[in-house]
Design a protein around this motif. Structure first.
Motif, PDB file in Angstrom:
ATOM      1  N   ALA A   1      93.807 -30.960  96.932  1.00  0.00           N
ATOM      2  CA  ALA A   1      92.608 -30.875  96.093  1.00  0.00           C
ATOM      3  C   ALA A   1      92.864 -30.301  94.739  1.00  0.00           C
ATOM      4  N   ALA A   2      93.676 -29.031  94.635  1.00  0.00           N
ATOM      5  CA  ALA A   2      93.613 -28.378  93.588  1.00  0.00           C
ATOM      6  C   ALA A   2      94.688 -29.353  92.697  1.00  0.00           C
ATOM      7  N   GLU A   3      95.765 -29.772  93.200  1.00  0.00           N
ATOM      8  CA  GLU A   3      96.497 -30.953  92.175  1.00  0.00           C
ATOM      9  C   GLU A   3      95.546 -32.000  91.786  1.00  0.00           C
ATOM     10  N   ARG A   4      94.679 -32.337  92.548  1.00  0.00           N
ATOM     11  CA  ARG A   4      93.755 -33.244  91.845  1.00  0.00           C
ATOM     12  C   ARG A   4      92.712 -32.785  90.707  1.00  0.00           C
ATOM     13  N   GLY A   5      92.809 -31.585  90.801  1.00  0.00           N
ATOM     14  CA  GLY A   5      91.473 -30.652  89.885  1.00  0.00           C
ATOM     15  C   GLY A   5      90.320 -30.643  90.498  1.00  0.00           C
ATOM     16  N   ASP A   6      90.295 -31.037  91.977  1.00  0.00           N
ATOM     17  CA  ASP A   6      89.098 -30.843  92.669  1.00  0.00           C
ATOM     18  C   ASP A   6      88.817 -29.426  93.064  1.00  0.00           C
ATOM     19  N   LYS A   7      88.060 -28.493  92.246  1.00  0.00           N
ATOM     20  CA  LYS A   7      87.768 -27.208  92.827  1.00  0.00           C
ATOM     21  C   LYS A   7      86.764 -27.135  93.868  1.00  0.00           C
ATOM     22  N   ALA A   8      86.083 -28.092  93.963  1.00  0.00           N
ATOM     23  CA  ALA A   8      84.934 -27.924  95.184  1.00  0.00           C
ATOM     24  C   ALA A   8      85.910 -28.181  96.510  1.00  0.00           C
ATOM     25  N   GLY A   9      86.726 -29.267  96.551  1.00  0.00           N
ATOM     26  CA  GLY A   9      87.614 -29.736  97.891  1.00  0.00           C
ATOM     27  C   GLY A   9      88.350 -28.420  97.898  1.00  0.00           C
ATOM     28  N   GLU A  10      89.091 -27.808  97.120  1.00  0.00           N
ATOM     29  CA  GLU A  10      90.251 -26.643  97.293  1.00  0.00           C
ATOM     30  C   GLU A  10      89.210 -25.645  97.870  1.00  0.00           C
ATOM     31  N   ALA A  11      88.048 -24.957  97.284  1.00  0.00           N
ATOM     32  CA  ALA A  11      87.346 -24.238  98.032  1.00  0.00           C
ATOM     33  C   ALA A  11      86.844 -24.301  99.428  1.00  0.00           C
ATOM     34  N   TYR A  12      86.542 -25.608  99.470  1.00  0.00           N
ATOM     35  CA  TYR A  12      86.166 -25.993 100.816  1.00  0.00           C
ATOM     36  C   TYR A  12      87.221 -25.856 102.031  1.00  0.00           C
ATOM     37  N   TRP A  13      88.569 -26.277 101.628  1.00  0.00           N
ATOM     38  CA  TRP A  13      89.649 -26.224 102.798  1.00  0.00           C
ATOM     39  C   TRP A  13      90.157 -24.795 102.578  1.00  0.00           C
ATOM     40  N   LEU A  14      89.799 -23.861 101.705  1.00  0.00           N
ATOM     41  CA  LEU A  14      90.556 -22.544 101.696  1.00  0.00           C
ATOM     42  C   LEU A  14      89.261 -21.802 102.595  1.00  0.00           C
ATOM     43  N   HIS A  15      88.019 -22.328 102.638  1.00  0.00           N
ATOM     44  CA  HIS A  15      86.773 -21.786 103.390  1.00  0.00           C
ATOM     45  C   HIS A  15      87.284 -22.072 104.838  1.00  0.00           C
ATOM     46  N   VAL A  16      87.692 -23.283 105.194  1.00  0.00           N
ATOM     47  CA  VAL A  16      87.906 -23.722 106.398  1.00  0.00           C
ATOM     48  C   VAL A  16      89.241 -23.116 107.086  1.00  0.00           C
ATOM     49  N   GLU A  17      90.135 -22.972 106.211  1.00  0.00           N
ATOM     50  CA  GLU A  17      91.525 -22.200 106.740  1.00  0.00           C
ATOM     51  C   GLU A  17      91.048 -20.439 107.007  1.00  0.00           C
ATOM     52  N   LYS A  18      90.253 -20.031 106.135  1.00  0.00           N
ATOM     53  CA  LYS A  18      89.566 -18.429 106.558  1.00  0.00           C
ATOM     54  C   LYS A  18      88.659 -18.514 107.893  1.00  0.00           C
ATOM     55  N   VAL A  19      88.005 -19.380 108.134  1.00  0.00           N
ATOM     56  CA  VAL A  19      87.138 -19.530 109.110  1.00  0.00           C
ATOM     57  C   VAL A  19      87.983 -19.714 110.595  1.00  0.00           C
ATOM     58  N   VAL A  20      89.083 -20.815 110.649  1.00  0.00           N
ATOM     59  CA  VAL A  20      89.793 -20.957 111.485  1.00  0.00           C
ATOM     60  C   VAL A  20      91.024 -19.629 111.810  1.00  0.00           C
ATOM     61  N   ASN A  21      91.178 -18.854 110.665  1.00  0.00           N
ATOM     62  CA  ASN A  21      92.136 -17.843 111.106  1.00  0.00           C
ATOM     63  C   ASN A  21      91.378 -16.699 111.661  1.00  0.00           C
ATOM     64  N   GLU A  22      89.901 -16.421 111.524  1.00  0.00           N
ATOM     65  CA  GLU A  22      89.368 -15.567 111.956  1.00  0.00           C
ATOM     66  C   GLU A  22      88.673 -15.532 113.452  1.00  0.00           C
TER      67      GLU A  22
END
Length: 58
Positions: A10-31
């Motif tokens: 998502a970051a490579e495509r310049g999709d800031k919202a998509g990048e933030a979404y997937w980083l949030h998903v990763e954080k929730v899963v890790n916790e």
């Protein structure tokens, strides 16, 4: 593919919202706490495994 990889794409495509979404998903899963043995057993029943032969419809 995991959430970190999807965030990077998502970051490579310049999709800031998509990048933030997937980083949030990763954080929730890790916790999340680990699954109990009972939960693992239930998931094994629910998740289809391609290694198991499929039954033909009658």
């Amino acid at each position: 593919m995991n959430a970190a990889q999807l965030a990077a794409e998502a970051a490579e495509r310049g999709d800031k919202a998509g990048e933030a979404y997937w980083l949030h998903v990763e954080k929730v899963v890790n916790e999340a706490p680990p699954l109990s043995p009972e939960q693992v057993a239930r998931l094994r029943v629910l998740i289809w495994s391609d290694s198991e032969p499929r039954a033909a419809a009658a």
